[in-house]
Write a protein that holds these residues in place. Structure first.
Motif, PDB file in Angstrom:
ATOM      1  N   PRO A  72      37.599 -57.069 -80.267  1.00 28.32           N
ATOM      2  CA  PRO A  72      37.113 -58.443 -80.510  1.00 28.32           C
ATOM      3  C   PRO A  72      38.208 -59.498 -80.448  1.00 28.32           C
ATOM      4  CG  PRO A  72      36.179 -56.902 -82.107  1.00 28.32           C
ATOM      5  CD  PRO A  72      37.245 -56.159 -81.368  1.00 28.32           C
ATOM      6  N   PHE A  73      39.400 -59.180 -80.951  1.00 23.96           N
ATOM      7  CA  PHE A  73      40.502 -60.145 -80.892  1.00 23.96           C
ATOM      8  C   PHE A  73      40.917 -60.407 -79.443  1.00 23.96           C
ATOM      9  CE2 PHE A  73      40.829 -58.340 -85.149  1.00 23.96           C
ATOM     10  CZ  PHE A  73      41.001 -59.478 -85.926  1.00 23.96           C
ATOM     11  N   ALA A  74      40.936 -59.350 -78.637  1.00 25.04           N
ATOM     12  CA  ALA A  74      41.288 -59.516 -77.227  1.00 25.04           C
ATOM     13  C   ALA A  74      40.250 -60.370 -76.505  1.00 25.04           C
ATOM     14  CB  ALA A  74      41.402 -58.155 -76.550  1.00 25.04           C
ATOM     15  N   PHE A  75      38.974 -60.211 -76.876  1.00 25.49           N
ATOM     16  CA  PHE A  75      37.910 -60.959 -76.213  1.00 25.49           C
ATOM     17  C   PHE A  75      37.967 -62.445 -76.555  1.00 25.49           C
ATOM     18  CE2 PHE A  75      33.579 -62.730 -76.303  1.00 25.49           C
ATOM     19  CZ  PHE A  75      33.225 -62.555 -74.973  1.00 25.49           C
ATOM     20  N   PHE A  76      38.178 -62.757 -77.822  1.00 24.00           N
ATOM     21  CA  PHE A  76      38.129 -64.151 -78.254  1.00 24.00           C
ATOM     22  C   PHE A  76      39.413 -64.916 -77.916  1.00 24.00           C
ATOM     23  CE2 PHE A  76      34.774 -62.496 -81.104  1.00 24.00           C
ATOM     24  CZ  PHE A  76      33.771 -63.410 -80.796  1.00 24.00           C
ATOM     25  N   PHE A  77      40.549 -64.247 -77.940  1.00 27.17           N
ATOM     26  CA  PHE A  77      41.822 -64.954 -77.767  1.00 27.17           C
ATOM     27  C   PHE A  77      42.392 -64.848 -76.354  1.00 27.17           C
ATOM     28  CE2 PHE A  77      41.810 -63.998 -82.382  1.00 27.17           C
ATOM     29  CZ  PHE A  77      41.897 -65.295 -82.863  1.00 27.17           C
ATOM     30  N   GLU A  78      41.988 -63.851 -75.593  1.00 25.05           N
ATOM     31  CA  GLU A  78      42.625 -63.624 -74.297  1.00 25.05           C
ATOM     32  C   GLU A  78      41.618 -63.437 -73.157  1.00 25.05           C
ATOM     33  OE1 GLU A  78      46.610 -61.318 -76.039  1.00 25.05           O
ATOM     34  OE2 GLU A  78      45.185 -60.271 -74.761  1.00 25.05           O
ATOM     35  N   ARG A  79      40.428 -63.980 -73.300  1.00 28.27           N
ATOM     36  CA  ARG A  79      39.429 -63.765 -72.255  1.00 28.27           C
ATOM     37  C   ARG A  79      39.671 -64.643 -71.029  1.00 28.27           C
ATOM     38  NH1 ARG A  79      34.055 -66.327 -75.209  1.00 28.27           N
ATOM     39  NH2 ARG A  79      35.020 -68.259 -75.965  1.00 28.27           N
ATOM     40  N   GLN A 100      42.435 -63.548 -67.230  1.00 27.63           N
ATOM     41  CA  GLN A 100      42.757 -62.129 -67.341  1.00 27.63           C
ATOM     42  C   GLN A 100      43.397 -61.613 -66.050  1.00 27.63           C
ATOM     43  OE1 GLN A 100      42.460 -59.469 -69.466  1.00 27.63           O
ATOM     44  NE2 GLN A 100      41.877 -60.711 -71.231  1.00 27.63           N
ATOM     45  N   PRO A 101      44.447 -60.783 -66.137  1.00 24.85           N
ATOM     46  CA  PRO A 101      45.047 -60.222 -64.921  1.00 24.85           C
ATOM     47  C   PRO A 101      44.061 -59.298 -64.203  1.00 24.85           C
ATOM     48  CG  PRO A 101      46.509 -59.967 -66.812  1.00 24.85           C
ATOM     49  CD  PRO A 101      45.192 -60.407 -67.345  1.00 24.85           C
ATOM     50  N   ARG A 102      44.168 -59.265 -62.892  1.00 22.36           N
ATOM     51  CA  ARG A 102      43.306 -58.377 -62.113  1.00 22.36           C
ATOM     52  C   ARG A 102      43.727 -56.929 -62.317  1.00 22.36           C
ATOM     53  NH1 ARG A 102      43.018 -59.864 -56.000  1.00 22.36           N
ATOM     54  NH2 ARG A 102      41.645 -58.039 -56.154  1.00 22.36           N
ATOM     55  N   ILE A 103      42.742 -56.071 -62.484  1.00 20.59           N
ATOM     56  CA  ILE A 103      43.013 -54.642 -62.663  1.00 20.59           C
ATOM     57  C   ILE A 103      43.107 -54.012 -61.278  1.00 20.59           C
ATOM     58  CG2 ILE A 103      42.261 -52.469 -63.702  1.00 20.59           C
ATOM     59  CD1 ILE A 103      40.819 -54.035 -65.820  1.00 20.59           C
ATOM     60  N   THR A 104      44.282 -54.022 -60.735  1.00 23.39           N
ATOM     61  CA  THR A 104      44.528 -53.390 -59.440  1.00 23.39           C
ATOM     62  C   THR A 104      44.698 -51.883 -59.632  1.00 23.39           C
ATOM     63  OG1 THR A 104      46.912 -53.743 -59.636  1.00 23.39           O
ATOM     64  CG2 THR A 104      45.618 -55.493 -58.597  1.00 23.39           C
ATOM     65  N   TYR A 122      50.801 -57.930 -68.146  1.00 20.88           N
ATOM     66  CA  TYR A 122      50.054 -58.430 -69.301  1.00 20.88           C
ATOM     67  C   TYR A 122      50.989 -59.149 -70.278  1.00 20.88           C
ATOM     68  CZ  TYR A 122      45.925 -55.799 -67.890  1.00 20.88           C
ATOM     69  OH  TYR A 122      44.831 -55.321 -67.194  1.00 20.88           O
ATOM     70  N   SER A 123      51.888 -59.978 -69.746  1.00 18.61           N
ATOM     71  CA  SER A 123      52.853 -60.665 -70.607  1.00 18.61           C
ATOM     72  C   SER A 123      52.172 -61.622 -71.578  1.00 18.61           C
ATOM     73  CB  SER A 123      53.872 -61.420 -69.753  1.00 18.61           C
ATOM     74  OG  SER A 123      53.202 -62.365 -68.917  1.00 18.61           O
ATOM     75  N   ASN A 124      51.059 -62.224 -71.178  1.00 21.11           N
ATOM     76  CA  ASN A 124      50.317 -63.136 -72.047  1.00 21.11           C
ATOM     77  C   ASN A 124      49.010 -62.543 -72.538  1.00 21.11           C
ATOM     78  OD1 ASN A 124      52.265 -65.213 -71.633  1.00 21.11           O
ATOM     79  ND2 ASN A 124      51.296 -65.717 -69.685  1.00 21.11           N
ATOM     80  N   HIS A 125      48.829 -61.252 -72.358  1.00 20.95           N
ATOM     81  CA  HIS A 125      47.578 -60.588 -72.753  1.00 20.95           C
ATOM     82  C   HIS A 125      47.892 -59.229 -73.392  1.00 20.95           C
ATOM     83  CE1 HIS A 125      46.397 -63.461 -69.601  1.00 20.95           C
ATOM     84  NE2 HIS A 125      45.227 -63.509 -70.191  1.00 20.95           N
ATOM     85  N   GLN A 126      48.729 -59.245 -74.434  1.00 17.69           N
ATOM     86  CA  GLN A 126      49.103 -57.994 -75.091  1.00 17.69           C
ATOM     87  C   GLN A 126      47.919 -57.325 -75.783  1.00 17.69           C
ATOM     88  OE1 GLN A 126      50.802 -60.821 -75.456  1.00 17.69           O
ATOM     89  NE2 GLN A 126      52.965 -60.480 -75.037  1.00 17.69           N
ATOM     90  N   LEU A 127      47.020 -58.144 -76.350  1.00 17.42           N
ATOM     91  CA  LEU A 127      45.837 -57.583 -77.009  1.00 17.42           C
ATOM     92  C   LEU A 127      44.940 -56.873 -76.001  1.00 17.42           C
ATOM     93  CD1 LEU A 127      44.936 -60.517 -79.412  1.00 17.42           C
ATOM     94  CD2 LEU A 127      45.835 -58.287 -80.068  1.00 17.42           C
ATOM     95  N   SER A 128      44.805 -57.452 -74.823  1.00 17.23           N
ATOM     96  CA  SER A 128      43.973 -56.820 -73.789  1.00 17.23           C
ATOM     97  C   SER A 128      44.573 -55.498 -73.339  1.00 17.23           C
ATOM     98  CB  SER A 128      43.828 -57.765 -72.594  1.00 17.23           C
ATOM     99  OG  SER A 128      43.240 -58.988 -72.979  1.00 17.23           O
ATOM    100  N   LEU A 129      45.889 -55.465 -73.168  1.00 16.36           N
ATOM    101  CA  LEU A 129      46.539 -54.214 -72.781  1.00 16.36           C
ATOM    102  C   LEU A 129      46.363 -53.155 -73.863  1.00 16.36           C
ATOM    103  CD1 LEU A 129      48.365 -52.606 -70.863  1.00 16.36           C
ATOM    104  CD2 LEU A 129      50.342 -53.592 -72.038  1.00 16.36           C
ATOM    105  N   THR A 130      46.497 -53.548 -75.128  1.00 10.72           N
ATOM    106  CA  THR A 130      46.303 -52.603 -76.223  1.00 10.72           C
ATOM    107  C   THR A 130      44.889 -52.052 -76.233  1.00 10.72           C
ATOM    108  OG1 THR A 130      47.933 -53.807 -77.536  1.00 10.72           O
ATOM    109  CG2 THR A 130      46.488 -52.297 -78.709  1.00 10.72           C
ATOM    110  N   THR A 131      43.899 -52.917 -75.995  1.00 11.89           N
ATOM    111  CA  THR A 131      42.511 -52.474 -75.963  1.00 11.89           C
ATOM    112  C   THR A 131      42.264 -51.486 -74.831  1.00 11.89           C
ATOM    113  OG1 THR A 131      41.819 -54.616 -76.861  1.00 11.89           O
ATOM    114  CG2 THR A 131      40.121 -53.260 -75.827  1.00 11.89           C
ATOM    115  N   LEU A 132      42.787 -51.781 -73.657  1.00 10.99           N
ATOM    116  CA  LEU A 132      42.606 -50.884 -72.520  1.00 10.99           C
ATOM    117  C   LEU A 132      43.251 -49.526 -72.761  1.00 10.99           C
ATOM    118  CD1 LEU A 132      43.233 -53.351 -69.535  1.00 10.99           C
ATOM    119  CD2 LEU A 132      41.051 -52.331 -70.223  1.00 10.99           C
TER     120      LEU A 132
END
Length: 405
Positions: A61-68, A71-75, A219-229
């Motif tokens: 939820p934190f990744a969704f609300f703060f870093e949506r 988002q970097p492309r998942i290559t 994911y330099s500006n999306h640490q929460l998203s990387l943690t979630t993944l």
């Protein structure tokens, strides 16, 4: 510099240190709670699944609300990095660590984990993320500090010495003498297997730090998203491993007991929060700095184990703890001096050099400013003595140079 500015600067510089020290307390609590749960019969494969399921549910939820946004492309390259991070963390590191923890003890498992800075340092050199110039004192301090840290951990493992009686654990030790003796005999039979499992877990942990540093570039500006993944991918991989290794469906049962506490605590504190804090620290300080604080966990676990599990503390352990602290501060001193040297080098490279033409232009602008000020003074009607005095003040003003960046 004002007092508020000094306090703000001190707090900003100390945040990585406070973050890593706080994580060691979290890891220490995880070791104690997990040991109690594993001794109660919980499967470590199932514990890993529940741990990362909790971590994913908390951090998503934190990744969704703060870093949506943005988002970097998942290559394919990013997918492979996340997949390997999930494999190294939940599947290899934690499964092997829990298995080794079950066969040994929390204090011993933490002592083996103190090889982490040395292994991470070696892997960072291989991956060209760290450089070593042994002619410089700062690099000698880092290398010697790492060696001293590992030596202190090995001393705790190989040398016990006389028993050190603690006032708070004397009563509990007398009550649990028979249980401790039986546990010691069992651990001695499986000691070699437990050591091998812990070494493999430490290697996987070191590789996790190195790869996480590379993934943070995307994911330099999306640490929460990387943690979630990473937590979500690790949960799926751990489920597959559990179905392969555990054929009994009863192992999945969990109630309102220590097993649930162990899974929730490990998932929330030592997975979701720790992954995020580690990422922030490594982004600014590097992977070796993040792993240099791991010896503190062993000291905390030794103290907590004497309180909760009535573990015995020996003189060799206390001497090893002191040696580890010496090695830790030697490494941190070298790391601090290296960062300071690199910062000064960057400032020198960014500072523009003022040449002859620039100096002439500055002097010309100063003279023009003085002449303009004299003209203004001449247009103002005032007594001659007052005008001469004002001109004298204007001419005596210090030369204004442009600020140097």
């Amino acid at each position: 510099m004002t007092r508020e500015t000094c306090c703000s600067s001190f707090f900003k510089n100390s945040k990585p240190y406070m973050g890593m020290i706080s994580l060691q307390f979290g890891y220490a609590g995880m070791n104690i709670i997990t040991k109690i749960s594993l001794n109660g019969g919980m499967s470590h494969y199932v514990l890993v699944v529940y741990r990362h399921a909790f971590a994913t549910a908390v951090i998503a939820p934190f990744a969704f609300f703060f870093e949506r946004k943005a988002q970097p492309r998942i290559t394919f390259r990013v997918f492979v990095q996340v997949f390997i991070l999930g494999l190294l963390g939940p599947v290899i590191d934690q499964n092997f660590y829990y298995a080794g923890l079950k066969l040994t003890s929390p204090t011993f498992s933490c002592a083996m984990s103190n090889m982490l800075p040395a292994l991470t340092f070696v892997l960072a050199i291989i991956c060209r993320m760290e450089k070593v110039e042994m002619k410089k004192v700062i690099y000698q301090a880092k290398v010697v500090g790492t060696i001293i840290t590992v030596a202190g951990a090995m001393l705790m493992t190989l040398y016990k010495g006389p028993l050190v009686e603690m006032a708070w654990s004397k009563h509990r030790q007398s009550q649990t003498a028979a249980t401790s003796s039986a546990a010691t005999e069992t651990s001695e039979r499986d000691w070699v297997i437990g050591c091998i499992l812990l070494i493999i877990a430490t290697l996987a942990w070191a590789a996790l730090f190195i790869l996480q540093k590379a993934a943070l570039k995307t994911y330099s500006n999306h640490q929460l998203s990387l943690t979630t993944l990473v937590c979500f991918t690790g949960t799926l991989q751990a489920i597959v491993v559990t179905f392969v290794m555990e054929r009994r469906t009863s192992v999945w049962r969990i109630g309102w007991d220590m097993n649930l506490l162990a899974a929730a605590y490990a998932g929330i504190v030592t997975s979701s929060i720790s992954y995020y804090v580690q990422g922030l620290v490594m982004k600014s300080k590097g992977p070796v700095f993040a792993t240099a604080f791991s010896p503190l966990m062993m000291i905390i676990v030794a103290i907590m184990g004497s309180f909760i599990l009535a573990e015995r503390i020996y003189l060799g352990g206390m001497i090893g703890a002191v040696i580890i602290i010496v090695g830790l501060y030697s490494f941190l001193w070298g790391n601090y001096k290296e960062e300071r040297e690199a910062k000064m080098k960057r400032q020198l490279e960014e500072t523009p050099q003022i040449g002859v033409n620039d100096s002439a232009q500055v002097n010309g602008n100063t003279q023009l400013m003085i002449e303009s000020r004299n003209e203004v003074n001449g247009n103002i009607e005032m007594p001659k003595a007052g005008a001469d005095k004002l001109r004298s003040v204007a001419i005596d003003l210090p030369t204004c140079h442009p600020p140097m960046h």
